[in-house]
Scaffold this motif. Sequence first.
Motif, mmCIF file in Angstrom:
data_model
loop_
_atom_site.group_PDB
_atom_site.id
_atom_site.type_symbol
_atom_site.label_atom_id
_atom_site.label_comp_id
_atom_site.label_asym_id
_atom_site.label_seq_id
_atom_site.Cartn_x
_atom_site.Cartn_y
_atom_site.Cartn_z
ATOM 1 N N GLU A 38 58.946 64.829 2.243
ATOM 2 C CA GLU A 38 58.289 64.795 0.939
ATOM 3 C C GLU A 38 58.050 63.368 0.468
ATOM 4 O OE1 GLU A 38 60.685 67.069 -1.704
ATOM 5 O OE2 GLU A 38 60.321 68.985 -0.682
ATOM 6 N N ALA A 39 59.025 62.505 0.687
ATOM 7 C CA ALA A 39 58.902 61.112 0.249
ATOM 8 C C ALA A 39 57.808 60.374 1.022
ATOM 9 C CB ALA A 39 60.238 60.391 0.408
ATOM 10 N N LEU A 40 57.679 60.683 2.324
ATOM 11 C CA LEU A 40 56.698 59.992 3.170
ATOM 12 C C LEU A 40 55.400 60.775 3.317
ATOM 13 C CD1 LEU A 40 59.096 58.735 6.010
ATOM 14 C CD2 LEU A 40 58.243 57.450 4.038
ATOM 15 N N ASN A 41 55.314 61.946 2.665
ATOM 16 C CA ASN A 41 54.121 62.794 2.721
ATOM 17 C C ASN A 41 53.778 63.185 4.166
ATOM 18 O OD1 ASN A 41 52.030 64.272 1.590
ATOM 19 N ND2 ASN A 41 50.587 62.537 1.620
ATOM 20 N N ILE A 42 54.793 63.650 4.893
ATOM 21 C CA ILE A 42 54.635 64.071 6.284
ATOM 22 C C ILE A 42 54.662 65.600 6.326
ATOM 23 C CG2 ILE A 42 55.661 63.971 8.600
ATOM 24 C CD1 ILE A 42 56.952 61.336 7.805
ATOM 25 N N PRO A 43 53.848 66.246 7.187
ATOM 26 C CA PRO A 43 53.925 67.705 7.324
ATOM 27 C C PRO A 43 55.353 68.159 7.612
ATOM 28 C CG PRO A 43 52.024 66.851 8.502
ATOM 29 C CD PRO A 43 52.787 65.667 8.019
ATOM 30 N N LEU A 44 55.779 69.196 6.922
ATOM 31 C CA LEU A 44 57.191 69.573 6.910
ATOM 32 C C LEU A 44 57.728 69.937 8.297
ATOM 33 C CD1 LEU A 44 59.497 69.886 4.877
ATOM 34 C CD2 LEU A 44 58.903 72.299 4.680
ATOM 35 N N GLU A 45 57.011 70.793 9.021
ATOM 36 C CA GLU A 45 57.536 71.294 10.294
ATOM 37 C C GLU A 45 57.714 70.173 11.313
ATOM 38 O OE1 GLU A 45 56.528 74.661 13.710
ATOM 39 O OE2 GLU A 45 55.285 74.499 11.917
ATOM 40 N N SER A 46 56.664 69.393 11.535
ATOM 41 C CA SER A 46 56.761 68.309 12.512
ATOM 42 C C SER A 46 57.682 67.196 12.016
ATOM 43 C CB SER A 46 55.373 67.733 12.806
ATOM 44 O OG SER A 46 54.761 67.268 11.614
ATOM 45 N N GLY A 47 57.691 66.965 10.706
ATOM 46 C CA GLY A 47 58.556 65.924 10.139
ATOM 47 C C GLY A 47 60.025 66.234 10.337
ATOM 48 N N ILE A 48 60.410 67.498 10.156
ATOM 49 C CA ILE A 48 61.811 67.893 10.351
ATOM 50 C C ILE A 48 62.217 67.696 11.809
ATOM 51 C CG2 ILE A 48 63.346 69.901 10.406
ATOM 52 C CD1 ILE A 48 61.984 70.873 7.859
ATOM 53 N N LYS A 49 61.338 68.056 12.734
ATOM 54 C CA LYS A 49 61.645 67.884 14.154
ATOM 55 C C LYS A 49 61.807 66.404 14.506
ATOM 56 C CE LYS A 49 59.513 72.143 15.856
ATOM 57 N NZ LYS A 49 58.477 72.729 16.734
ATOM 58 N N LEU A 50 60.954 65.557 13.901
ATOM 59 C CA LEU A 50 61.065 64.115 14.143
ATOM 60 C C LEU A 50 62.380 63.563 13.577
ATOM 61 C CD1 LEU A 50 57.410 62.917 13.421
ATOM 62 C CD2 LEU A 50 58.614 62.823 15.618
ATOM 63 N N CYS A 51 62.802 64.079 12.424
ATOM 64 C CA CYS A 51 64.080 63.645 11.835
ATOM 65 C C CYS A 51 65.245 64.030 12.733
ATOM 66 C CB CYS A 51 64.256 64.255 10.447
ATOM 67 S SG CYS A 51 63.187 63.553 9.181
ATOM 68 N N TYR A 52 65.207 65.231 13.272
ATOM 69 C CA TYR A 52 66.273 65.669 14.175
ATOM 70 C C TYR A 52 66.256 64.866 15.476
ATOM 71 C CZ TYR A 52 66.966 69.678 11.084
ATOM 72 O OH TYR A 52 67.242 70.478 10.003
#
Length: 305
Positions: free
Chosen positions: A125-139
């Motif tokens: 949300e802070a970086l305005n990244i698509p949620l699904e792919s962003g979560i995978k990148l965080c993991y």
Amino acid sequence: MLSVITQSFILAIMALGIYITFKLLDFPDMSADGSYTLGGSVIAWSLVNGINPLLGTLIAFIAGMGAGFITGFLHVKLKITNLLSGILVMGMLYSINLRIMGKSNVPLFTYNHLFNSNWPSKICEALNIPLESGIKLCYLGLALFAFILCKVLLDLFFKTNLGYTIKGVGDNVQMIKSLGVDVGKMKILGLMISNGLIALSGALVAQFQGYSDVNMGVGTLVLGIASIIIGISLFTRFKFINETSAVLIGAFIYQCSVFYALNHGLLPTDLKLITSLILIVFLSIGGLKLGEKFNLKINSNKKVV
């Protein structure tokens, strides 16, 4: 592919642990399968009982060190052969893991853990990244951070006097004994670090896949050895890649090979067949390279004569 890469980083931690016993100590530690499951069992118990996932992961690491200590104690103090010591501990851990979890499989989807929390969504949300792919990148970043932390600490440790001594135990036991070093204590310490890393990997994998199963450690030793053989046989000739980095690359190549095979017609039940074929290929490559080096050495000696 993001999931495959993430899992490769986590499994590379386990391969680092097996690297210590298999490559440095020359110790066939069969307890690795049980220690890996022990990590998953401990983190499942921790989450069910409301313990912080970071603390639970640390407890899993300590539990793995305890398993390594028992293996070393059986071998060093009770004079049981190294292979049999690992097999005995692996058998004991099967029952212990069932006791810890209370049943053979514990789902973790409903619990808040390292791979199931709110922090990735907040970052997206802070970086305005698509949620699904962003979560995978965080993991993926979390798994990468965990591996780098283990790798750096391990590399630094093996540059100390104690680390060099543990390496020396695997290379030349008689020389280490002549220096007045207690070889048995060095073996126990090496086994503790090794099994601690293996259990840590098991705890992270259990959180990543969302469940802990009493049979999740089956084939762990083969997977770790495959990563070591692939990485070292291909990349040890490059001086800028040390062996711990080669283990990571080996784990990544192995995971990608399995992923490719499963996505082109082979079944999950063929996994052991795939693993064996991959090992045969890379062992053959390693053997050919060794043969070439040996022939070059003979030829150069002939020229000198």
